[in-house]
Design a protein around this motif. Structure first.
Motif, PDB file in Angstrom:
ATOM      1  N   THR A  10      -0.906  10.299   4.219  1.00  0.00           N
ATOM      2  CA  THR A  10       0.245  11.141   3.898  1.00  0.00           C
ATOM      3  C   THR A  10       1.435  10.780   4.769  1.00  0.00           C
ATOM      4  N   ILE A  11       1.190  10.571   6.059  1.00  0.00           N
ATOM      5  CA  ILE A  11       2.267  10.188   6.968  1.00  0.00           C
ATOM      6  C   ILE A  11       2.826   8.818   6.581  1.00  0.00           C
ATOM      7  N   ALA A  12       1.941   7.893   6.190  1.00  0.00           N
ATOM      8  CA  ALA A  12       2.388   6.562   5.783  1.00  0.00           C
ATOM      9  C   ALA A  12       3.321   6.650   4.581  1.00  0.00           C
ATOM     10  N   ALA A  13       2.921   7.431   3.573  1.00  0.00           N
ATOM     11  CA  ALA A  13       3.758   7.565   2.383  1.00  0.00           C
ATOM     12  C   ALA A  13       5.100   8.213   2.726  1.00  0.00           C
ATOM     13  N   ALA A  14       5.065   9.247   3.563  1.00  0.00           N
ATOM     14  CA  ALA A  14       6.306   9.918   3.941  1.00  0.00           C
ATOM     15  C   ALA A  14       7.243   8.980   4.697  1.00  0.00           C
ATOM     16  N   SER A  15       6.694   8.177   5.584  1.00  0.00           N
ATOM     17  CA  SER A  15       7.541   7.241   6.326  1.00  0.00           C
ATOM     18  C   SER A  15       8.104   6.168   5.404  1.00  0.00           C
ATOM     19  N   MET A  65       9.657   2.941  -4.375  1.00  0.00           N
ATOM     20  CA  MET A  65      10.005   3.965  -5.366  1.00  0.00           C
ATOM     21  C   MET A  65      11.422   4.485  -5.134  1.00  0.00           C
ATOM     22  N   GLN A  66      11.762   4.780  -3.885  1.00  0.00           N
ATOM     23  CA  GLN A  66      13.108   5.291  -3.607  1.00  0.00           C
ATOM     24  C   GLN A  66      14.163   4.258  -3.973  1.00  0.00           C
ATOM     25  N   LEU A  67      13.904   3.020  -3.661  1.00  0.00           N
ATOM     26  CA  LEU A  67      14.883   1.957  -3.890  1.00  0.00           C
ATOM     27  C   LEU A  67      15.035   1.639  -5.369  1.00  0.00           C
ATOM     28  N   ALA A  68      13.912   1.630  -6.084  1.00  0.00           N
ATOM     29  CA  ALA A  68      13.981   1.368  -7.523  1.00  0.00           C
ATOM     30  C   ALA A  68      14.739   2.489  -8.241  1.00  0.00           C
ATOM     31  N   ARG A  69      14.529   3.711  -7.779  1.00  0.00           N
ATOM     32  CA  ARG A  69      15.222   4.840  -8.405  1.00  0.00           C
ATOM     33  C   ARG A  69      16.721   4.831  -8.072  1.00  0.00           C
ATOM     34  N   ALA A  70      17.098   4.107  -7.025  1.00  0.00           N
ATOM     35  CA  ALA A  70      18.516   3.900  -6.718  1.00  0.00           C
ATOM     36  C   ALA A  70      19.070   2.696  -7.477  1.00  0.00           C
ATOM     37  N   THR A 124      14.131  -0.292  12.717  1.00  0.00           N
ATOM     38  CA  THR A 124      13.629  -1.002  13.885  1.00  0.00           C
ATOM     39  C   THR A 124      14.795  -1.338  14.814  1.00  0.00           C
ATOM     40  N   SER A 125      14.487  -2.048  15.874  1.00  0.00           N
ATOM     41  CA  SER A 125      15.533  -2.470  16.808  1.00  0.00           C
ATOM     42  C   SER A 125      16.413  -3.575  16.227  1.00  0.00           C
ATOM     43  N   GLN A 126      16.017  -4.151  15.088  1.00  0.00           N
ATOM     44  CA  GLN A 126      16.787  -5.216  14.460  1.00  0.00           C
ATOM     45  C   GLN A 126      17.582  -4.676  13.271  1.00  0.00           C
ATOM     46  N   PRO A 127      18.892  -4.812  13.270  1.00  0.00           N
ATOM     47  CA  PRO A 127      19.695  -4.307  12.154  1.00  0.00           C
ATOM     48  C   PRO A 127      19.213  -4.870  10.819  1.00  0.00           C
ATOM     49  N   GLY A 128      19.093  -3.988   9.855  1.00  0.00           N
ATOM     50  CA  GLY A 128      18.683  -4.399   8.526  1.00  0.00           C
ATOM     51  C   GLY A 128      17.194  -4.454   8.300  1.00  0.00           C
ATOM     52  N   VAL A 129      16.405  -4.191   9.347  1.00  0.00           N
ATOM     53  CA  VAL A 129      14.947  -4.232   9.234  1.00  0.00           C
ATOM     54  C   VAL A 129      14.400  -2.828   9.470  1.00  0.00           C
ATOM     55  N   PHE A 130      13.628  -2.335   8.513  1.00  0.00           N
ATOM     56  CA  PHE A 130      13.003  -1.026   8.598  1.00  0.00           C
ATOM     57  C   PHE A 130      11.491  -1.211   8.550  1.00  0.00           C
ATOM     58  N   ALA A 131      10.760  -0.253   9.093  1.00  0.00           N
ATOM     59  CA  ALA A 131       9.295  -0.360   9.123  1.00  0.00           C
ATOM     60  C   ALA A 131       8.686   0.998   8.837  1.00  0.00           C
ATOM     61  N   ALA A 132       7.513   0.967   8.186  1.00  0.00           N
ATOM     62  CA  ALA A 132       6.877   2.218   7.781  1.00  0.00           C
ATOM     63  C   ALA A 132       5.373   2.054   7.750  1.00  0.00           C
ATOM     64  N   GLY A 133       4.672   3.191   7.687  1.00  0.00           N
ATOM     65  CA  GLY A 133       3.218   3.178   7.601  1.00  0.00           C
ATOM     66  C   GLY A 133       2.561   2.998   8.955  1.00  0.00           C
ATOM     67  N   SER A 183       0.852  -1.189   0.000  1.00  0.00           N
ATOM     68  CA  SER A 183       0.000   0.000   0.000  1.00  0.00           C
ATOM     69  C   SER A 183       0.889   1.240   0.000  1.00  0.00           C
ATOM     70  N   PHE A 184       0.386   2.364   0.498  1.00  0.00           N
ATOM     71  CA  PHE A 184       1.071   3.639   0.323  1.00  0.00           C
ATOM     72  C   PHE A 184       2.504   3.635   0.871  1.00  0.00           C
ATOM     73  N   ALA A 185       2.696   3.118   2.078  1.00  0.00           N
ATOM     74  CA  ALA A 185       4.029   3.127   2.678  1.00  0.00           C
ATOM     75  C   ALA A 185       4.988   2.223   1.912  1.00  0.00           C
ATOM     76  N   GLY A 186       4.551   1.016   1.613  1.00  0.00           N
ATOM     77  CA  GLY A 186       5.421   0.077   0.921  1.00  0.00           C
ATOM     78  C   GLY A 186       5.785   0.532  -0.474  1.00  0.00           C
ATOM     79  N   LEU A 187       4.819   1.073  -1.204  1.00  0.00           N
ATOM     80  CA  LEU A 187       5.087   1.525  -2.568  1.00  0.00           C
ATOM     81  C   LEU A 187       5.974   2.767  -2.586  1.00  0.00           C
ATOM     82  N   ALA A 188       5.799   3.637  -1.582  1.00  0.00           N
ATOM     83  CA  ALA A 188       6.673   4.805  -1.486  1.00  0.00           C
ATOM     84  C   ALA A 188       8.111   4.384  -1.201  1.00  0.00           C
TER      85      ALA A 188
END
Length: 305
Positions: free
Chosen positions: A278-283, A19-24, A259-268, A11-16
């Motif tokens: 909007t906050i979900a997409a930004a995160s 997008m950053q990663l694909a553009r990298a 997150t508290s675990q190296p290599g794991v990030f969370a959003a939304g 959804s919004f957070a995951g797709l946002a």
């Protein structure tokens, strides 16, 4: 590793994030169940540039935009487990098989638990609502109610008169102080102590509520704070720390969505006490960017795991 990053949630957070990663130009896989939290809402409001569009239409547009990036792929399905695997992670799919990546972005959201009130589920996201900023304007100034489930109801009741005449139904769960009652009176909020026992009208429309003593109160919408929890156990199984929010636990993250675990990030909504598109997409933007940077500046997870 098969991918640089797996994004779990489409959804919004995951797709946002994707997008950053694909553009990298990173190899990204988005794993999507197709059942986002916002699927019950006919329209998304308050999302800049997308106001009034259906959430599924916004997601379809984002997926179309992402299809232009050759290093990104989609997998439709559910992750049943995620574990560390050497210097990355292995995700097992419900349909069978595994996919691997050096980093994970968790964006699978939360699930809502509604009160045991006949008709609430059928109206959820239409006339039984959680956020006045998302849905209040569309009630056109009609009378609104707040169904108490805890202290959050007082906050909602103080906000809602800007959208319509407001009644707070305490349901026998909310003990108001004299100062709180005065504050509600100053906002012209009616306090109703008799519990709501039924919703009136043909769902998903709402005509009002019936009280335990037989009285009926006309309403255009009924607001409540759902109980929430992560929509699956992946974050817990990975060992990510959780923290308590006003409606339930969510994944604890730092300002970079780590997150508290190296290599794991969370959003939304999974990683925020405030559900908002909007906050979900930004995160998601932050989580994706941070995951990319970690591949460069912290490449060896085994040293910190």
């Amino acid at each position: 590793m098969e991918h640089d990053i797996i994004v779990i949630g489409g959804s919004f957070a995951g797709l946002a994030a994707a997008m950053q990663l694909a553009r990298a130009r990173r190899r990204v896989c988005v794993l999507d169940t197709g059942a986002p939290r916002n699927r019950f809402a006919a329209a998304s409001h308050g999302f800049p540039g997308q106001d009034g569009r259906a959430p599924q239409a916004i997601r379809a547009t984002l997926r179309h935009e992402l299809s232009a990036y050759p290093t990104l792929s989609f997998r439709d399905g559910t992750a049943v487990s995620a574990v560390r695997d050497g210097d990355g992670f292995r995700v097992t799919l419900a349909k069978g098989g595994n996919i691997t990546a050096r980093r994970l972005v968790l964006a699978f959201g939360v699930r809502d638990s509604l009160p045991d009130l006949p008709g609430a589920t059928e109206r959820w996201g239409s006339t039984v609502l959680h956020c006045p900023y998302c849905h209040g304007y569309e009630l056109n100034g009609g009378p609104v109610g707040v169904l108490a489930r805890g202290d959050a109801a007082l906050h909602q009741a103080m906000l809602l008169p800007d959208w319509g005449p407001t009644t707070l139904f305490t349901q026998g769960l909310l003990a108001l102080s004299a100062d709180q009652r005065q504050g509600l009176a100053d906002r012209r909020v009616t306090v109703e102590e008799t519990p709501v026992v039924d919703l009136l009208g043909t769902a998903p429309a709402l005509d009002g509520v019936r009280l335990d003593d037989g009285r009926e109160v006309a309403l255009a919408g009924l607001f409540l704070a759902p109980d929430t929890a992560p929509s699956c156990d992946l974050a817990r199984d990975l060992g990510c720390a959780l923290t308590d929010g006003p409606t339930g636990p969510y994944v604890a993250v730092d300002p970079m969505q780590a997150t508290s675990q190296p290599g794991v990030f969370a959003a939304g909504d999974l990683a925020s006490p405030m559900p908002n598109a909007t906050i979900a997409a930004a995160s998601g933007v932050m989580a994706g960017s941070a995951a990319h940077r970690s591949l460069i500046f912290d490449p060896d997870l085994t040293a910190t795991a």
